[in-house]
Enzyme design. Structure first.
Site, PDB file in Angstrom:
ATOM      1  N   SER A  37      16.737  -7.961   7.076  1.00  0.00           N
ATOM      2  CA  SER A  37      15.952  -7.295   6.040  1.00  0.00           C
ATOM      3  C   SER A  37      16.426  -5.872   5.825  1.00  0.00           C
ATOM      4  O   SER A  37      16.863  -5.193   6.766  1.00  0.00           O
ATOM      5  CB  SER A  37      14.491  -7.278   6.494  1.00  0.00           C
ATOM      6  OG  SER A  37      13.773  -6.274   5.829  1.00  0.00           O
TER       7      SER A  37
ATOM      8  N   GLU B 297      14.639  -3.517   5.656  1.00  0.00           N
ATOM      9  CA  GLU B 297      13.770  -2.665   6.479  1.00  0.00           C
ATOM     10  C   GLU B 297      14.493  -2.125   7.714  1.00  0.00           C
ATOM     11  O   GLU B 297      14.030  -1.172   8.329  1.00  0.00           O
ATOM     12  CB  GLU B 297      12.520  -3.434   6.915  1.00  0.00           C
ATOM     13  CG  GLU B 297      11.491  -3.614   5.815  1.00  0.00           C
ATOM     14  CD  GLU B 297      10.743  -2.320   5.469  1.00  0.00           C
ATOM     15  OE1 GLU B 297      10.673  -1.404   6.295  1.00  0.00           O
ATOM     16  OE2 GLU B 297      10.229  -2.258   4.337  1.00  0.00           O
TER      17      GLU B 297
ATOM     18  N   TYR C 276       8.201  -3.846  12.379  1.00  0.00           N
ATOM     19  CA  TYR C 276       8.880  -4.969  11.712  1.00  0.00           C
ATOM     20  C   TYR C 276      10.385  -4.698  11.646  1.00  0.00           C
ATOM     21  O   TYR C 276      11.207  -5.528  12.045  1.00  0.00           O
ATOM     22  CB  TYR C 276       8.302  -5.147  10.295  1.00  0.00           C
ATOM     23  CG  TYR C 276       9.051  -6.160   9.455  1.00  0.00           C
ATOM     24  CD1 TYR C 276       8.710  -7.506   9.486  1.00  0.00           C
ATOM     25  CD2 TYR C 276      10.110  -5.755   8.637  1.00  0.00           C
ATOM     26  CE1 TYR C 276       9.407  -8.424   8.720  1.00  0.00           C
ATOM     27  CE2 TYR C 276      10.813  -6.667   7.872  1.00  0.00           C
ATOM     28  CZ  TYR C 276      10.461  -7.998   7.916  1.00  0.00           C
ATOM     29  OH  TYR C 276      11.159  -8.909   7.165  1.00  0.00           O
TER      30      TYR C 276
HETATM   31  P1  GDP Z   1       8.171  -4.759   0.512  1.00  0.00           P
HETATM   32  O1  GDP Z   1       9.215  -3.871  -0.095  1.00  0.00           O
HETATM   33  O2  GDP Z   1       8.753  -5.844   1.355  1.00  0.00           O
HETATM   34  O3  GDP Z   1       7.086  -4.009   1.216  1.00  0.00           O
HETATM   35  O4  GDP Z   1       7.519  -5.585  -0.736  1.00  0.00           O
HETATM   36  P2  GDP Z   1       6.209  -5.364  -1.612  1.00  0.00           P
HETATM   37  O5  GDP Z   1       6.381  -6.226  -2.810  1.00  0.00           O
HETATM   38  O6  GDP Z   1       4.964  -5.599  -0.805  1.00  0.00           O
HETATM   39  O7  GDP Z   1       6.224  -3.822  -2.035  1.00  0.00           O
HETATM   40  C1  GDP Z   1       7.242  -3.274  -2.837  1.00  0.00           C
HETATM   41  C2  GDP Z   1       6.884  -1.842  -3.227  1.00  0.00           C
HETATM   42  O8  GDP Z   1       5.780  -1.862  -4.130  1.00  0.00           O
HETATM   43  C3  GDP Z   1       6.457  -0.969  -2.045  1.00  0.00           C
HETATM   44  O9  GDP Z   1       7.094   0.284  -2.176  1.00  0.00           O
HETATM   45  C4  GDP Z   1       4.955  -0.812  -2.260  1.00  0.00           C
HETATM   46  O10 GDP Z   1       4.451   0.431  -1.765  1.00  0.00           O
HETATM   47  C5  GDP Z   1       4.882  -0.831  -3.781  1.00  0.00           C
HETATM   48  N1  GDP Z   1       3.541  -1.142  -4.297  1.00  0.00           N
HETATM   49  C6  GDP Z   1       2.862  -0.425  -5.238  1.00  0.00           C
HETATM   50  N2  GDP Z   1       1.661  -0.952  -5.478  1.00  0.00           N
HETATM   51  C7  GDP Z   1       1.553  -2.046  -4.676  1.00  0.00           C
HETATM   52  C8  GDP Z   1       0.521  -3.028  -4.500  1.00  0.00           C
HETATM   53  O11 GDP Z   1      -0.542  -2.971  -5.103  1.00  0.00           O
HETATM   54  N3  GDP Z   1       0.800  -4.046  -3.602  1.00  0.00           N
HETATM   55  C9  GDP Z   1       1.981  -4.115  -2.908  1.00  0.00           C
HETATM   56  N4  GDP Z   1       2.194  -5.142  -2.061  1.00  0.00           N
HETATM   57  N5  GDP Z   1       2.960  -3.194  -3.055  1.00  0.00           N
HETATM   58  C10 GDP Z   1       2.744  -2.166  -3.922  1.00  0.00           C
END
Ligand code: GDP
Length: 319
Positions: free
Chosen positions: A121, A123, A145
């Site tokens: 990932s 990450e 993670y």
């Molecule tokens: P990640 O990159 O694996 O954490 O995938 P996510 O789809 O959960 O999040 C992608 C980005 O979207 C991150 O930077 C989050 O902070 C941003 N984000 C903004 N608003 C939201 C929300 O309402 N839900 C989630 N899951 N992410 C959000």
């Protein structure tokens, strides 16, 4: 003809379902490790042979792998949420780190011909100094993670130096209509579809300025297959190379639903803003392109369009 046999962990997720479909279409026999409650996952093809077990149960998984003697092993199972990893850092270290290493070792014990693919990932890079990131970007995770994924990623290189055909794929965000709504893309497309059909008034999100490199999940599964079947194993960044903000995704989703004046329909709530969140994760897929002949086939706008269309269709079917 001898049929190749694959062993897949994490089959119940988005990637597992697409990978199983690809392998089956190729004539590969697919065996999967499933947690009991996962055995009937929505998208698992019925041809998959499921074996109930937990990747974290290292000894039982080793016995199963040695017994099945697969030709290819794909490790997709993981504690998949950064938030959960803060609550359960030791479980995350065990499943995403130690159990992955154990699976590599089991694959190695099966024989010299075995191919191992680790779903790593972005990450593992934490908050990188430069964008885009490549296979040479320092591994510097910032959450449990990422730390556990980093341990598994580094261990792939160690096992490779020991003779195992093992590749670690540093996967950037990859999406599809099968993405659960806890991810921002699907949260947006299902929310926009609900607004477009008069089922909701507002979409509430967190940080709209976060930038991610969003790809098409079936493409990323294609990269896994290529990595397993290429002559020389290696580490590969799998990304599109193009970053977009959450705001860009929101705008495109409303546009595909026929709504141009979207700003009044979106609210932000600090509850969805994360305490630590990489601001720009964009990957450089040059190495995957050069060595695997891999290329993304669906661009950002195509991904948003497909996801919005699928969510609109879901609502229309249920109406
Ligand atoms: P990640 O990159 O694996 O954490 O995938 P996510 O789809 O959960 O999040 C992608 C980005 O979207 C991150 O930077 C989050 O902070 C941003 N984000 C903004 N608003 C939201 C929300 O309402 N839900 C989630 N899951 N992410 C959000």
């Amino acid at each position: 003809m001898v049929t190749a046999r694959a062993f897949v962990t994490g089959i119940g997720g988005q990637d597992g379902s697409y990978l199983a479909e690809r392998l089956l279409a190729d004539g590969t026999e697919v065996h999967a490790l499933v947690l009991r409650d996962e055995s009937a996952a929505t998208y698992t093809p019925p041809e998959v042979v499921t074996h109930v077990g937990d990747l974290g149960d290292v000894e039982a998984t080793r016995r199963l792998v040695l017994d099945l003697a697969p030709d290819e092993v794909y490790n997709l199972a993981a504690i998949s949420s950064v938030a959960q990893s803060w609550d359960e850092p030791d479980l995350t270290a065990h499943v995403n780190g130690l159990a992955a290493v154990a699976l590599m070792e089991s694959a190695r014990q099966v024989g010299d011909h075995v191919r191992f693919v680790q779903a790593s990932s972005a990450e593992i890079f934490g908050e990188p100094d430069a964008s885009p990131q490549s296979e040479r970007t320092p591994v510097r995770p910032l959450n449990p993670y990422g730390a556990a994924k980093a341990f598994a990623h580094l261990s792939v290189a160690v096992q490779r130096s020991r003779g195992l055909h093992a590749s670690s794929l540093v996967l950037y965000n990859h999406e599809s209509p099968r993405r659960p709504e806890r991810f921002v893309t699907r949260k947006i497309t299902s929310g926009v579809a609900a607004i477009a059909r008069g089922r909701a008034d507002i979409l509430t999100l967190g940080n709209l300025d976060a930038r991610r490199d969003w790809g098409w999940a079936p493409d990323y599964v294609d990269a896994m297959l290529r990595a397993a079947r290429t002559d020389e194993a290696d580490d590969f960044v799998v990304a599109t190379g193009v970053g977009h903000t959450v705001r860009d995704f929101v705008e495109a989703a409303f546009r595909h639903a026929g709504i141009s004046d979207w700003e009044p329909l979106v609210a932000t709530d600090p509850a969805f803003v994360r305490p630590a969140d990489a601001t720009d994760l964009t990957g450089d897929p040059t190495h995957a392109r050069d060595r695997l002949g891999w290329e993304p086939t669906v661009d950002f706008d195509g991904i948003v369009a497909a996801m919005v269309a699928a969510d609109l269709a879901l609502l229309d079917e249920s109406a």
